[in-house]
Write an enzyme that holds these catalytic residues in place. Structure first.
Site, PDB file in Angstrom:
ATOM      1  N   SER A 136      -1.860   0.522  34.899  1.00 22.96           N
ATOM      2  CA  SER A 136      -1.457   0.989  36.206  1.00 22.96           C
ATOM      3  C   SER A 136      -0.685   2.306  36.199  1.00 22.96           C
ATOM      4  CB  SER A 136      -0.602  -0.084  36.876  1.00 22.96           C
ATOM      5  OG  SER A 136       0.613  -0.246  36.160  1.00 22.96           O
ATOM      6  N   LYS A 174       6.995   7.101  37.017  1.00 20.17           N
ATOM      7  CA  LYS A 174       6.095   6.185  37.722  1.00 20.17           C
ATOM      8  C   LYS A 174       6.822   5.657  38.954  1.00 20.17           C
ATOM      9  CE  LYS A 174       3.287   2.033  36.834  1.00 20.17           C
ATOM     10  NZ  LYS A 174       3.000   0.957  35.871  1.00 20.17           N
ATOM     11  N   SER A 185      -0.176  -1.461  30.848  1.00 13.30           N
ATOM     12  CA  SER A 185      -0.139  -0.377  31.838  1.00 13.30           C
ATOM     13  C   SER A 185       0.414   0.962  31.355  1.00 13.30           C
ATOM     14  CB  SER A 185       0.653  -0.819  33.058  1.00 13.30           C
ATOM     15  OG  SER A 185      -0.131  -1.678  33.850  1.00 13.30           O
TER      16      SER A 185
END
Lengths: 496, 97, 483
Positions: free
Chosen positions: A154, A79, A178
């Site tokens: 996210s 990420k 997330s």
């Protein structure tokens, strides 16, 4: 079957047995990325050359008969909120476009030592603020199961990349859900570890008292494998706990007879999709079959989690994101009159609207005259929420809940209404407030073929227990595991 | 929601603190959005927290402390690498005050 | 209405650790190339995290204990949020509602009335320093500032006093003593010019009969003890004048301009910051083990007050001398080193407090860098005792020693300015003097002692001070008797 469809543990075994090479896997991975990522848009950056080079090095070790590290040749997508030395780290924000950190996050060093290969950085909601990956400055990511839908957020890029077989595993970060919510919406396994289990050094902070890094994988075993590698104490992070890292793989092997399972009633009221509820009830039957004892439990302060979370997270964020001021790195506005206008223009042009909204909310909650009414109040309610969990865990070993009230929703469906978007995290947020671990894994599919996830919650540092419960369920789930069929064309015109 | 919790003037003050600037339309939008969010957050006032200790940290353990040992700093070119606004080894900013 | 002056101080001391407060960069930043003494942590790069330096904690506890503070067993770090280019995270890690040390005091003695005053210490807390802003050329015409982060993360202890000072001189005396204490503790070098000790002050006036404080002004940028006294006096006078004119004093921050000797307005209260303090989530509450505090308390080094008493007792010097000699750690060390080599301790203190300090001050040299070491000073004093040079000659030799750093004996050898030890040579001079001053010889013979002093003076004059007065005295007496 192509090699990118393997799980990490299958790949490591096959490499060890010299049945396949790391290089071959890597080729299949990049072929898949080339094939589907223009539709999924999971990646922001790809490290093709470096990854292929590292794969060759692993193969050389195999050839020389050297002892292989636990993640030898495993492709990992990161990420883009986790700092990677020499590779752009943008947090999905215009304000950090072009920022190349001169250091690695601790988890990156640990992955590299374990032989993992970082193949690229994945898309995300800007600074991890969002539940759909629509808040990325670089455009949204699309759900491999249905390209008209969001992958969750996210860590949407990481979850979508794993689901689309563009990587073997991925790292995400979880501040209010997330990792778990996108894992659930993409049909993958995602684990949010206990706060302090994994070093946050190099994780660009959103809300420091809630953030944790964790794996997103195709199965529970991969999750355990990655957890073993990235967990542990770090003397660069004052909040990382000095506790021995258990052998998570080994603990998966035990059964769950007599495991005491609580099902909090507060998680089954308003807004839950009937299909999600049905899938969960079916899953609970399997747990029962495996010998677990299931009872209704209560977490009375659940309904206060959302405001508590948003006050604490945004307050911390308003301070954490103050450093993006155009002075040292990242975006600086082209035109300004003086220092103050340089700050204001840089930040107003550099941040997206959700980030600005949260900075405003957090700044307000901390500002003179409002601290007690908002921030302090939220910290006190946080205590009550934490105590709810302390109480239930004196009675139960784990809790089982849905991960998300609904399967993946459509792009643009919730963008204009921040509160509705916030509500998609109601089952995951309390876990971060309490700092405890939780895993999300697939338990079935909706009629329209969208994955549904269940969440297993444990007490502090009980990753072994929740992994074991998850593994037992995964091995005995009666719903057949599916892979998404990525169908192009459909989502054309959906793009903003 | 009838009563405004946060006024446009307060939004302007908070924006100034956060070093953000908004045009009139954005200010209106933010004021209305923040009001509906804060209105929802009023829910917390249902709880009596008079005697509840606040939680700032969810873990408790002995403090981690560094040894007082010097290790090499970053080379200057790496420090300045991410900025276009550099002069003679310094970062350049608009004049203060 | 009789106006009473009310002053409180906030002093920052730079703790002399090797590494910075939250990272492993060096604290030795002065004179380094810009931005070469930094790392991701002190630059506040995204994802970096602070870890407290053990020694910083120890030094701060040492300071707080020496200032008679209570040590909070659990204290906390807070973030102080504001935007400024020298603050790379846009917040400073500091302490707010639970400082490390609180409720202490320090005693000062006021020389004019021999009164002792207890100054209350509100708190001692830890915080990190910011970077530095530099301006090229003229600050007014330049359109930009330059930022150097080398100083970021230098450990500071902030010492806050209650508003217990009633005059600028009291504040100055306190600061001198505080500096000596932190030097003796080995936690700070106390160099105000270089900024390792910095002082801000709150100044207000109030009706002496009232207990409520008047509106205060905060004074910043005072870079020496002298500047503190001058700036505070200026501010007191400014406020008195305003009050006399019936103008209300407004709360503001004022900057001491050393070159113009005035305080100037920096910002008014309306522009004051809303710092949005909240607990620093990256650092867990700071737990201080009571055993550790006791250990530190037990192993505290000798502090200036005790040292002063010891000087009075061991070296038999007046309190005034002892006070001055212990006003800085290095001065005390200099004296003790010299006293270990030389037994006339009062002669020593006279020379150090007189000649040595005069030369050091005139040449702006710190005692640590004195070209005359304790050994060299003692070497010179021994030449006097041995009669090789006179006290008067010694002053000239001292000056040469200070300028060249040479030993006294070497200077004496090179210039030949020794005392006349050859008796025949002296008798020759004495005979000349007797011959030229028959009146005085006669007066002395008739019992006028004073005349002999005049004759001794004449011999000293002829020998340019190179004769030993005591010898000349006796020799003259004998010679005149023989006549």
């Amino acid at each position: 079957m192509t090699l990118n469809q393997l799980t990490a543990h299958e790949a490591v075994n096959l490499i060890k047995k010299k049945r396949i090479t790391a290089y071959e896997i890597m080729q299949d991975i990049f072929n898949q990325i080339d094939k589907v990522d223009n539709l999924i848009k999971a990646f922001l950056f790809i490290n093709r050359e470096e990854a292929l080079k590292q794969a060759k090095e692993i193969d050389k070790k195999v050839k020389n008969g050297e002892k292989l590290p636990p993640l030898a040749g495993v492709a990992v997508a990161i990420k883009d909120i986790i700092a990677t030395r020499g590779t752009e780290t943008t947090c999905g924000s215009k304000i950090l476009k072009g920022f190349i950190p001169p250091y690695n996050a601790m988890v990156i060093n640990k992955l590299r030592e374990a032989g993992a290969i970082i193949i690229g950085k994945t898309n995300m909601d800007e600074f991890a603020m969002g539940s759909s990956t629509e808040n990325s400055a670089f455009g949204p990511t699309y759900n491999p199961w249905d390209l008209e839908r969001v992958p969750g957020g996210s860590s949407g890029g990481s979850a979508a990349a794993v689901a689309a077989d563009e990587t073997l595993v991925a790292l995400g970060t979880d501040t209010g859900g997330s990792i778990r919510q996108p894992a659930s919406l993409c049909g993958m396994v995602g684990l949010k570890p206990t706060y302090g289990r994994i070093s946050r050094y190099g994780l660009v902070a959103y809300a420091s008292s809630l953030d944790q890094i964790g794996p997103i994988a195709k199965d529970v075993t991969d999750c355990a494998l990655v957890m073993k590698v990235i967990s542990g104490h770090d003397n660069m992070d004052s909040t990382s706990v000095n506790l021995e890292v258990p052998d998570y793989l080994k603990s998966c092997q035990e059964g769950i007879e007599e495991l005491k399972v609580g099902v909090p009633k507060e998680y089954f009221i308003e807004g839950i999709d009937p299909e999600v509820k049905a899938a969960l009830e079916k899953a609970l039957k399997i747990f029962e079959k495996l010998g677990a004892r299931i009872e209704e439990a209560s977490l009375p302060h659940t309904e206060y989690s959302l405001p508590t979370y948003y006050l604490i997270a945004t307050a911390e964020a308003s301070s954490n994101l103050a450093r993006y001021d155009g002075v040292q790195y990242g975006y600086r506005a082209e035109e300004y009159e003086d220092l103050s206008s340089m700050y204001q223009k840089t930040r107003s042009e550099g941040f997206g609207s959700e980030v600005k909204r949260r900075i405003m909310l957090g700044t307000y909650a901390l500002s003179s005259g409002y601290y007690d009414a908002y921030y302090l109040k939220a910290q006190k309610v946080r205590t009550l929420i934490k105590e709810d969990f302390d109480k239930v865990f004196s009675k139960y070993d784990i809790l089982i809940t849905p991960t998300s009230p609904t399967p993946a929703f459509k792009l643009n469906e919730k963008v204009s209404d921040p509160l509705t978007m916030y509500l998609s995290d109601i089952y995951t947020i309390p876990i971060n407030l309490a700092g405890i671990p939780a895993i999300s894994l697939n338990c079935g599919y909706s009629k329209s073929n969208l994955p549904i996830g269940l969440q297993i919650i444990g007490k502090h540092f009980s990753e072994e227990t929740i992994l074991r419960a998850a593994f037992n369920f995964e091995q005995n789930n009666e719903v057949e595991k599916k892979k998404p069929s990525i169908k192009p064309a459909k989502h054309k015109g959906v793009k903003k | 929601m009838t009563e405004k919790i946060i006024t446009k003037k307060e939004v302007e003050y908070v924006a100034k603190l956060a070093k953000l600037e908004f045009n009139e339309e954005e200010k209106e939008e933010f004021t209305s959005q923040l009001n509906s969010i804060l209105d929802y957050f009023k829910k917390l006032n249902e709880l009596d927290t008079e005697r509840v200790e606040p939680t700032a940290y969810v873990i408790s353990m002995p403090n981690l402390l560094n040894e007082d040992k010097v290790k090499p700093s970053l080379p200057q070119d790496e420090v300045l690498f991410n900025s276009k606004y550099v002069k003679k080894g310094y970062f350049k900013v608009p004049k203060i005050m | 209405m009789r106006e009473e002056v009310v002053i409180g101080l906030e002093i920052h001391i730079q703790l002399m650790t090797k590494a910075k407060m939250f990272c492993h960069c060096s604290t030795d930043y002065i004179g380094k190339e810009p931005n070469t003494n930094t790392c991701p942590v002190c630059l506040g790069l995204p994802g970096s995290l602070p870890v407290l330096n053990k020694k910083v904690l120890e030094f701060a506890i040492r300071t707080a204990v020496a200032l008679n503070c209570e040590i909070n067993q659990v204290s906390r770090f807070h973030r102080k949020n504001y935007f400024y280019p020298d603050l790379p995270k846009a917040y400073q890690i500091s302490q707010y509602d639970s400082p490390l040390g609180a409720s202490g005091y320090m005693e000062i003695s006021l020389p004019e009335n021999k009164e002792k005053r207890r100054i209350r210490i509100t708190r001692v807390h830890l915080e990190e320093d910011a970077g530095k802003l530099i301006h090229e050329g003229d600050i007014a015409s330049s359109s930009y500032s330059l930022v150097d982060y080398n100083r970021c993360g230098i450990p500071l202890a902030e010492i806050v006093t209650e508003p217990d000072f009633r005059s600028p001189e009291e504040a100055r005396i306190f600061l001198v003593k505080l500096r000596s204490i932190v030097q003796h503790l080995g936690v700070c070098d106390g160099n105000m010019e270089e900024g390792s000790m910095r002082c801000d002050a709150n100044v207000s006036l109030r009706d002496a009969k009232s207990s409520t404080l008047g509106t205060k002004a905060e004074i910043k940028n005072m870079n020496s003890f002298k500047a503190v006294k001058k700036a505070l006096q200026f501010e007191v006078d400014r406020q008195k004048k305003l009050l006399a004119e019936g103008i209300e004093i407004i709360q503001e921050t004022r900057h001491w301009d050393e070159s113009k000797s005035v305080t100037i307005l920096m910002r008014s209260k309306e522009e004051a910051h809303d710092y949005r303090y909240f607990p620093e989530p990256d650092l867990l509450p700071l737990k201080v083990d009571l055993k550790m505090v006791e250990e530190i308390r037990r192993s505290l080094p000798e502090l200036p007050e005790a040292r002063r008493e010891r000087f009075i007792k061991n070296y038999q010097i007046p309190e005034y001398d002892a006070e001055i000699l212990t006003s800085s750690k290095a001065l005390g060390d200099f004296y003790e080193k010299a006293a270990s080599l030389y037994s006339h301790s009062k002669v020593l203190s006279n020379w150090i407090m007189g000649e040595l300090m005069r030369y050091l001050n005139e040449n702006k040299v710190e005692i640590e860098d004195s070209p005359i070491s304790p050994e060299k000073l003692v070497g010179m004093l021994k030449l006097i005792d041995e009669g090789i040079v006179s006290g008067k000659m010694a002053k000239g030799i001292f000056e040469k020693m200070f300028k060249t750093g040479k030993d006294a004996s070497k200077i004496v050898k090179e210039s030949g300015i020794t005392q006349i030890t050859d008796k025949n040579e002296l008798f020759a001079v004495i005979d000349i003097v007797i011959k030229e001053n028959p009146r005085s010889v006669e007066d002395f013979s008739e019992g006028k002692e004073k005349a002999l002093h005049y004759l001794v003076g004449q011999v000293m004059h002829y020998t340019k001070g190179r004769a030993k007065p005591g010898f000349v005295f006796e020799a003259l007496k004998q010679r005149i008797k023989k006549i």
